[in-house]
Write an enzyme that holds these catalytic residues in place. Structure first.
Site, short mmCIF file in Angstrom:
data_model
loop_
_atom_site.label_atom_id
_atom_site.label_comp_id
_atom_site.label_asym_id
_atom_site.label_seq_id
_atom_site.Cartn_x
_atom_site.Cartn_y
_atom_site.Cartn_z
N ASP A 23 0.87 -1.18 0.00
CA ASP A 23 0.00 0.00 0.00
C ASP A 23 0.90 1.23 0.00
OD1 ASP A 23 -2.42 1.57 0.41
OD2 ASP A 23 -3.24 -0.26 1.30
N ASP A 26 -3.06 4.67 -2.42
CA ASP A 26 -4.14 5.24 -1.63
C ASP A 26 -4.54 6.63 -2.14
OD1 ASP A 26 -5.65 4.76 0.94
OD2 ASP A 26 -4.75 6.69 1.44
N GLU A 85 -6.21 3.95 -6.18
CA GLU A 85 -7.52 4.11 -5.54
C GLU A 85 -8.01 5.52 -5.87
OE1 GLU A 85 -9.75 4.00 -1.22
OE2 GLU A 85 -7.95 5.18 -1.56
N HIS A 132 -11.23 -3.06 3.03
CA HIS A 132 -11.20 -2.69 4.46
C HIS A 132 -12.02 -1.44 4.76
CE1 HIS A 132 -8.33 -0.18 2.47
NE2 HIS A 132 -8.26 0.59 3.55
N ASP A 133 -12.55 -0.77 3.73
CA ASP A 133 -13.36 0.44 3.94
C ASP A 133 -14.85 0.21 3.72
OD1 ASP A 133 -11.04 1.96 4.32
OD2 ASP A 133 -10.91 2.50 2.19
O1 TEU Z 1 -9.75 5.51 1.56
C1 TEU Z 1 -10.21 6.59 0.82
C2 TEU Z 1 -11.65 6.95 0.83
O2 TEU Z 1 -11.97 7.93 0.22
C3 TEU Z 1 -12.73 6.22 1.49
O3 TEU Z 1 -12.98 4.98 1.00
C4 TEU Z 1 -12.58 6.29 2.96
O4 TEU Z 1 -12.28 5.04 3.47
C5 TEU Z 1 -13.81 6.76 3.67
O5 TEU Z 1 -14.61 5.67 3.93
C6 TEU Z 1 -14.60 7.81 3.02
O6 TEU Z 1 -15.85 7.87 3.61
C7 TEU Z 1 -8.38 5.34 1.71
C8 TEU Z 1 -8.10 4.13 2.57
O7 TEU Z 1 -8.54 2.99 1.90
C9 TEU Z 1 -8.73 4.33 3.90
O8 TEU Z 1 -8.64 3.20 4.72
C10 TEU Z 1 -8.05 5.52 4.54
O9 TEU Z 1 -8.71 5.83 5.75
C11 TEU Z 1 -8.06 6.74 3.64
O10 TEU Z 1 -7.74 6.46 2.30
C12 TEU Z 1 -7.03 7.73 4.13
O11 TEU Z 1 -5.75 7.22 3.93
#
Ligand code: TEU
Length: 592
Positions: free
Chosen positions: A116, A224, A282, A354-355
């Site tokens: 990552d 990310d 992403e 994971h989100d």
């Molecule tokens: O996530 C980016 C993001 O925009 C979203 O998916 C976020 O998780 C959030 O739910 C918006 O509502 C990435 C990573 O995958 C996430 O785990 C991190 O928290 C974020 O970036 C910051 O690094």
């Protein structure tokens, strides 16, 4: 400072043949969220030793690539997405030597490992930021976005923030620093200050760090929020629509210099490398038209992107405002992405990570039809054109967690949102409904390895409790049961590896208006696949598909339900049933 001459342009190597460079078209990626995967030392947090112990499990599943969520030193304000040192391993997770051993074990089984890359922001405890914050004239001051209070306002006063932007994690995107009298920008937590990519030294430092990991042997990066690294430097206010805050996203999503930065990164880091690498960006808010530019190989930016359209269809004004998903909307969206990247570019395919909440709870039925609907979702995803991503536990059909109260949540996003929404007058119960459905902790409960205490994840106290349903849903039970979700995923992965139409065939959506059936074909040369899925808890008849008779004598490659009775109409589908057929298309030979 914005001069670019420091970064010497390199030329693309022509030594690696194009087909080898696109090896990821027939690959399946497995995402590991290390905190929650497997704990080897009993401290309640997953670690590299835990992953190493499961490498054979992953090889047996058949995946080609492992993507590791961040394992770098971090204060863990955002569970590792706040990095304080890019060139080491978080002690809770292990050591660099342990990482090298893991990488060797992964490579030894013919798999690859992707890191990552979190470079939109660092931790506020990263030495770069500590220096930047130390004084207004520090040489690293410009490495982050520092701004004075809004004109006519005093720093720290309500409304004094340089813009009205709301943070992803509630509150303003600006944090006031009383020592130097200025604010710094943080799109996420206040402990995640945004790096200033306008500054050439920042970019050079990032590229150097990336090369260091590639030299160590890693096989690429998941990047990310990489489409947030270029900001509109005039920093305008946004439309006021996130509560009291404005929406700054037009000024930091797909910003003016993004393509330039990605091309520069490609030249500086990836061009000329011999290894078979994978890059996936992403990109929240990315449209299919933009994705085509990012993933056009001729432009040399990234191999594929994670887009967010299909995981936003069940949401209203915010992610917490949850609506039922309409199947026709899902098909329209994914169908558009399939068509948009058919000739140029490439899709990445995912239901969860994971989100996101657990796929079977969100898009399937995690009650009576858990196993069948989890297999259906896997079938749909893996049969689209693109590279599929399996998130840990998805192959077991793991479900959302039974969170009750706010103290059950660990994630900064959920905790901050709850505090802000309740302070704004919403009832705690109504806020909890959104958190239970969409909260990221749903995906972060420990992987369920067996039916013992803590699901076999740890011998200690887990940092977040295991889902009590691990007594029934776990890897040991799934491996022992040939009808499990796990074995279905293994069959899907195997199918991609041996049937070229899965990776390379074209895609045609069928029955776009049907409210229960998701159907499409894939075609490569004389091989054609038909995917039929009943995305509902009621029987459905798929006889409206075009040229249904052509499929009469086709081969049933894969199904998630008992084989159809001969007496049963051929295209009648049980609740949550999914089938994959294959036929050979014979070309008609005209004789004169
Ligand atoms: O996530 C980016 C993001 O925009 C979203 O998916 C976020 O998780 C959030 O739910 C918006 O509502 C990435 C990573 O995958 C996430 O785990 C991190 O928290 C974020 O970036 C910051 O690094």
């Amino acid at each position: 400072m914005s001069s670019d001459q420091v970064l010497a342009p390199a030329t693309e190597s022509s030594e690696v043949p194009a087909e080898d460079r696109q090896w990821w078209k027939s690959a399946v990626v497995y995402q590991i969220y290390p905190r929650s995967f497997a704990d080897s030392d009993g401290d309640g947090v997953g670690d590299l030793g835990g992953i190493a112990a499961k490498v054979d499990y992953l090889a047996e599943l058949g995946v080609d690539v492992i993507w590791l969520s961040p394992v770098y030193p971090s204060p863990q304000d955002d569970a590792g997405y706040d990095i304080s040192n890019y060139l080491d391993i978080e002690p809770v997770f292990g050591t660099l030597a342990g990482f090298d051993a893991l990488l060797a074990a992964v490579h030894g089984r013919g798999m690859k490992l992707v890191m990552d890359l979190v470079v939109n922001h660092t931790s506020d405890e990263h030495p770069w930021f500590v220096e930047s914050k130390s004084s207004a004239d520090n040489p690293k001051r410009d490495w982050y976005w520092w701004r004075p209070a809004r004109e006519g306002m005093h720093g720290g006063d309500p409304g004094g923030e340089p813009t009205n932007w709301g943070s992803f994690f509630s509150g303003s995107t600006w944090q006031f620093d009383p020592d130097t009298g200025e604010y710094y920008l943080h799109l996420f937590s206040r402990k995640q200050p945004d790096l200033n990519w306008e500054n050439t030294e920042v970019r050079r430092a990032v590229y150097e760090m990336m090369r260091w990991w590639l030299d160590r042997g890693v096989d690429g990066f998941r990047m990310d929020v990489i489409n947030m690294i270029s900001k509109d430097s005039s920093l305008p206010d946004g439309h006021p629509h996130i509560g009291q805050w404005g929406d700054g996203s037009p000024y930091y999503i797909n910003g003016p210099r993004l393509h330039e930065y990605l091309q520069e990164m490609h030249r500086e880091v990836f061009a000329g490398r011999q290894g078979q690498l994978l890059t996936v960006g992403e990109m929240p808010g990315c449209t299919v038209e933009e994705a085509r530019l990012f993933t056009d190989p001729a432009r040399a930016e990234v191999d594929m992107v994670f887009q967010f359209e299909h995981v936003s269809l069940d949401q209203g004004a915010s992610k917490w405002d949850v609506h039922p998903l309409r199947l026709v909307d899902l098909k329209a969206s994914l169908g558009r992405w399939q068509a948009g990247l058919a000739e140029v570019g490439w899709n990445s395919l995912y239901w969860n990570n994971h989100d996101q909440p657990r796929a079977v709870s969100r898009f399937g039925d995690d009650g009576e039809y858990r196993v069948r609907s989890a297999k259906l979702l896997g079938t749909l995803l893996h049969l689209h054109r693109g590279t599929p991503y399996v998130y840990q536990g998805e192959e077991l059909g793991m479900t959302n967690a039974p969170f009750q109260q706010i103290s059950d949540f660990r994630d900064i996003e959920s905790i901050n949102h709850f505090a802000e929404a309740v302070a704004a007058g919403q009832s705690p119960d109504s806020v909890l409904i959104g958190l239970r459905t969409m909260g990221r902790d749903n995906a972060r409960t420990p992987v369920q390895w067996d039916d013992s205490a803590n699901a076999g994840f740890t011998t200690g106290e887990p940092w977040i409790p295991a889902n009590p349903n691990h007594r029934q849903i776990n890897a040991a039970a799934a491996l022992a049961d040939p009808d499990s979700v796990w074995h279905h995923y293994r069959a899907l992965i195997d199918l991609r590896h041996r049937e070229p139409a899965v990776a390379h065939g074209d895609f045609t959506m069928l029955l776009p208006e049907h409210e229960q059936i998701y159907a499409f074909t894939r075609r490569l040369d004389d091989a054609e696949l038909l995917v039929l899925a009943n995305v509902s808890g009621r029987t459905a008849i798929a006889d409206q598909i075009p040229h249904a008779a052509q499929w009469e004598n086709s081969e049933l490659l894969l199904t998630n339900a008992p084989a159809p009775e001969p007496s049963q109409p051929r295209l009648s589908l049980l609740p949550w049933e999914a089938r994959v057929y294959r036929r050979v298309v014979r070309s008609v030979i005209w004789r004169g």
